[in-house]
Design an enzyme around this catalytic site. Sequence first.
Site, PDB file in Angstrom:
ATOM      1  N   ASN A  31      13.865  -0.405  14.092  1.00 17.61           N
ATOM      2  CA  ASN A  31      13.673  -1.666  14.804  1.00 17.61           C
ATOM      3  C   ASN A  31      12.469  -2.463  14.318  1.00 17.61           C
ATOM      4  O   ASN A  31      12.273  -3.609  14.718  1.00 17.61           O
ATOM      5  CB  ASN A  31      13.511  -1.404  16.309  1.00 17.61           C
ATOM      6  N   THR A  32      11.651  -1.875  13.427  1.00 14.91           N
ATOM      7  CA  THR A  32      10.436  -2.574  13.021  1.00 14.91           C
ATOM      8  C   THR A  32       9.965  -2.091  11.661  1.00 14.91           C
ATOM      9  O   THR A  32      10.405  -1.037  11.178  1.00 14.91           O
ATOM     10  CB  THR A  32       9.311  -2.372  14.067  1.00 14.91           C
ATOM     11  N   GLY A  33       9.084  -2.857  11.028  1.00 10.18           N
ATOM     12  CA  GLY A  33       8.448  -2.435   9.799  1.00 10.18           C
ATOM     13  C   GLY A  33       9.425  -2.137   8.680  1.00 10.18           C
ATOM     14  O   GLY A  33      10.465  -2.789   8.527  1.00 10.18           O
ATOM     15  N   ILE A  34       9.090  -1.137   7.870  1.00  7.31           N
ATOM     16  CA  ILE A  34       9.940  -0.757   6.750  1.00  7.31           C
ATOM     17  C   ILE A  34      11.314  -0.328   7.238  1.00  7.31           C
ATOM     18  O   ILE A  34      12.339  -0.641   6.621  1.00  7.31           O
ATOM     19  CB  ILE A  34       9.264   0.359   5.929  1.00  7.31           C
ATOM     20  N   GLY A  35      11.365   0.375   8.365  1.00 11.90           N
ATOM     21  CA  GLY A  35      12.649   0.835   8.890  1.00 11.90           C
ATOM     22  C   GLY A  35      13.597  -0.308   9.182  1.00 11.90           C
ATOM     23  O   GLY A  35      14.808  -0.191   8.965  1.00 11.90           O
ATOM     24  N   SER A 158       4.671   8.869   2.308  1.00  4.35           N
ATOM     25  CA  SER A 158       3.661   7.821   2.177  1.00  4.35           C
ATOM     26  C   SER A 158       2.837   8.068   0.924  1.00  4.35           C
ATOM     27  O   SER A 158       2.545   9.224   0.575  1.00  4.35           O
ATOM     28  CB  SER A 158       2.738   7.816   3.394  1.00  4.35           C
ATOM     29  N   TYR A 183      -3.051  11.366   9.762  1.00  3.98           N
ATOM     30  CA  TYR A 183      -1.832  10.624   9.450  1.00  3.98           C
ATOM     31  C   TYR A 183      -1.314  11.002   8.062  1.00  3.98           C
ATOM     32  O   TYR A 183      -0.125  11.298   7.885  1.00  3.98           O
ATOM     33  CB  TYR A 183      -2.080   9.121   9.521  1.00  3.98           C
TER      34      TYR A 183
END
Length: 317
Positions: A31-35, A158, A183
């Site tokens: 629903n957001t960002g790279i996805g 990442s 992270y």
Amino acid sequence: MSPASSSPPPPWDVRRPPRADGSVFLVTGGNTGIGYFVAEQLSSTGATVVLGSRSPAKAEAAMGSIRARVPDAQVRAVRLDLADLASLPSTVESLAVDRLDAVVHNAGVALDDPPRQETGDGHELMFGTNHLGHFALTRWLMPLLSAATAARVVTMGSFAAKSERLDLDDLQSRNEYRAKRTYGRSKLAQMYFGMELDRRLRATGSPVMSVVAHPGGALDSLTPSRPPVHVRTAGARLGAAPAALLVQGKDAGAWPAVRAVLDPAVRGGELWGPRVFGLRGEPRREPVWDHLAAPSAAARLWDASRELTGTSWECLG
């Protein structure tokens, strides 16, 4: 063999991915960002794309944006909370499909500052969501993946993980917590999982493949607007112009994962990332990072993850 059948496949075109009509793809955090851009690009192939999202409202906004850009897009959503391990079997059931052709493990939590936080299951939030959640989700998805002809598990790592090393004796960052390092280690754990999963799938003769991808350097300020999902201001665009020499937007950051899902030349156990220094450009297969190729560390992480999530992988161990 006819001349046509011996012709090499056409060059990969990031803006014209091959058709995948009839396929079903799940994108976690779609629903957001790279996805979001992974989902938008996969939707252009004619496949059914399912967005896994914690927020029904954000998923609805993302689906509206995709449908506005992709005529006849077949996109829907399921509620997915990777931090809640007990909810994952019902999430998989709510997919309501008899097979799954690919899952893109993209969703994640990134905290910039202390304090250390935990999931409801008592796991450090980033490790518990980014790695353990996807580890357990894959186990519940395995029957659907195995029912497809040649399914793929694509794990989005990442570039930040390249400089990190796992502390297998402190996976939960209890001894020393630094948000950015934790992270990076959570993403490295995901990438280890993707590699180890493929080794175990190959050992059992499974047709399912596991591939690892990373987006390079992907900035919001270089990402084209997709209102209301993402709005880039003129000021942000101008301010980010110098960075475009080194990194890229999140639309381009999606390219390695999309190719890992669709390209018939991709093989299990491969690592895909941007062409230019691993930071920007079209997707390519790159050498597996030395520390990522350590099967003993990956096997130890697998055993620890299985214990922490309470999941039994049956034939995969």
